[in-house]
Enzyme design. Structure first.
Site, PDB file in Angstrom:
ATOM      1  N   ASN A 206     -45.313 -15.955  56.486  1.00 34.91           N
ATOM      2  CA  ASN A 206     -44.151 -16.105  55.603  1.00 34.91           C
ATOM      3  C   ASN A 206     -42.978 -15.325  56.186  1.00 34.91           C
ATOM      4  O   ASN A 206     -43.117 -14.655  57.216  1.00 34.91           O
ATOM      5  CB  ASN A 206     -44.497 -15.676  54.171  1.00 34.91           C
ATOM      6  CG  ASN A 206     -44.869 -14.215  54.088  1.00 34.91           C
ATOM      7  OD1 ASN A 206     -44.043 -13.355  54.323  1.00 34.91           O
ATOM      8  ND2 ASN A 206     -46.148 -13.950  53.792  1.00 34.91           N
ATOM      9  N   ARG A 207     -41.841 -15.402  55.526  1.00 35.42           N
ATOM     10  CA  ARG A 207     -40.608 -14.893  56.134  1.00 35.42           C
ATOM     11  C   ARG A 207     -40.335 -13.418  55.852  1.00 35.42           C
ATOM     12  O   ARG A 207     -39.274 -12.911  56.194  1.00 35.42           O
ATOM     13  CB  ARG A 207     -39.427 -15.758  55.671  1.00 35.42           C
ATOM     14  CG  ARG A 207     -39.510 -17.173  56.197  1.00 35.42           C
ATOM     15  CD  ARG A 207     -38.379 -18.027  55.666  1.00 35.42           C
ATOM     16  NE  ARG A 207     -37.093 -17.433  55.951  1.00 35.42           N
ATOM     17  CZ  ARG A 207     -36.002 -17.682  55.262  1.00 35.42           C
ATOM     18  NH1 ARG A 207     -36.040 -18.507  54.242  1.00 35.42           N
ATOM     19  NH2 ARG A 207     -34.856 -17.095  55.579  1.00 35.42           N
TER      20      ARG A 207
END
Ligand code: CTP
Length: 401
Positions: A206-207
């Protein structure tokens, strides 16, 4: 002090004066009021306009050019901290001997606030007994000296005397004005996004950059806590906490549960995967073998597990990165996961959330919701820790739910 501070930033005439621009910017970004003073020498290295534009008020240069006839007492008495960056051998000598030679030295003598000096000069000057004797005098009077580093100096020389890194200088300034309100507490912070391997080269991630969690760990260290940071992003971890490096949700689970045993505060800022790959391949999946089917299985919800088994007196803080119905989702997670505080941010709003250096959050407790407007992640970190301190005062020894 954990709120906005009044910082007097003195800049003297050395080649490192350009680095004071970065120190100024970081202090302003962290929510502090910066009043710059430049010596005549400093203006030969950096333009006055640069500091006037970046600081909270225009540069002061002289004892005589302000409306007030006594600018040094106004600046000195009003300051929460005075930092001199860079500090030349001349400045150190004047200050050590109590010689009021210009606005900056007059302010240093007039102030009773903590003072931080950041020497920068050539190695021969740095090593001279007169310079070292002046530093000893200043240290004995309680002045914080941010030691220079070894590295490239002006004129291509290499040696000891290069101005300390701006991050170290900002940390020293903030430490000088911070109340140790978390002294004696063990704080555990998780940070970064987990990676769930599909095969030896691919993962589901994920970011999350870990920046907000790292800022909380750094602020907790500054405020006197013993800090354990469990992170997936060790290269950007701050100095100070004990760092445990993890990659997957399962590793994060084990490390956080271990560290949380006996901890006073646990802050789950990490973006933990909700699902992991059920059958990770031990060889690289080849394109020629066709479109793969990847089966997922749920991970343990670490925050919910900690919430269900929370020891009396432990404060549990969760995060919620949302794109819709932010407040309702946050309040639901607060109750469902058994947290004491839930920090919610709208990751779809401009300049907030993943990868940014700024954030805007709402800190929910059962009793209230505190809005923190767009600020540097370091400032948001202090607001989260303020909420932790307030919660612990409200409900010592137990949860308030
Ligand atoms: N969290 C956790 N363990 C997980 C997933 C999340 O401890 N396996 C924690 C996060 O660290 C954060 C909080 O739970 O403090 C909320 O995470 P978030 O991803 O927003 O919530 P989810 O439970 O995953 O809910 P949803 O995906 O429905 O938003």
């Amino acid at each position: 002090m954990s709120g906005s501070a009044r910082v007097v930033l003195g800049v003297t005439g050395g080649i490192a004066a350009y680095k004071a621009v970065e120190v100024c910017r970081r202090l302003v970004d962290a929510g502090h009021h910066v009043s710059p003073i430049m010596t005549a020498g400093a203006t030969r290295f950096v333009g006055e306009t640069t500091f006037s534009a970046l600081a909270s008020e225009p540069v002061q240069r002289s004892l005589w050019d302000e409306d007030s006839p006594i600018p040094h007492t106004r600046l000195g008495q009003g300051a929460d901290v005075v930092v001199v960056c860079p500090a030349t051998a001349r400045l150190l000598a004047d200050y050590a001997s109590g010689r009021s030679a210009d606005l900056l030295t007059a302010t240093l003598i007039a102030t009773r606030a903590p003072v931080v000096v950041c020497p920068a000069m050539h190695t021969e000057m740095w090593e001279h007994p007169a310079v070292q004797a002046n530093l000893t005098t200043l240290r004995d009077r309680g002045v914080v000296v941010v030691e220079p580093e070894a590295g490239r100096l002006a004129g291509g020389d290499v040696g000891h005397g290069r101005l300390a890194d701006p991050e170290r200088i900002v940390s020293a300034v903030l430490a000088a004005i911070t109340t140790a309100d978390l002294a004696g507490l063990h704080v555990v912070v998780s940070a970064g996004g987990t990676r769930e391997p599909i095969d030896p080269v691919r993962f589901i991630g994920n970011r999350s950059s870990g920046k907000q969690g790292h800022a909380i760990a750094a602020a907790a260290v500054r405020r006197g806590a013993e800090v354990t940071l469990v992170t997936t992003q060790p290269s950007s971890a701050p100095a100070g906490p004990a760092v445990v490096v993890v990659e997957t949700a399962a590793q994060m689970h084990r490390a956080v549960v271990d560290a949380a045993d006996g901890a006073d505060v646990v802050v789950m800022a990490a973006a933990v995967a909700d699902f992991t790959v059920a059958d990770t391949a031990d060889h690289k999946i080849k394109k020629a073998d066709g479109v793969p089917t990847i089966t997922l299985e749920p991970t343990v919800d670490i925050l919910a597990e900690l919430g269900a088994s929370k020891a009396p007196g432990q404060t549990l803080v969760g995060f919620a990165a949302e794109t819709d119905d932010v407040a309702a989702n946050a309040r639901d997670k607060l109750v469902r996961k058994g947290a004491d505080l839930l920090v919610a941010n709208d990751v779809s709003a401009p300049a907030t959330g993943f990868e940014h250096d700024t954030n805007a959050v709402v800190i929910h407790s059962v009793a209230d919701a505190l809005e923190v407007p767009l600020s540097a992640k370091s400032a948001v970190a202090d607001r989260v820790l303020d909420a932790v301190v307030a919660h612990r005062l409200r409900s010592p020894g137990s949860s308030d739910r």
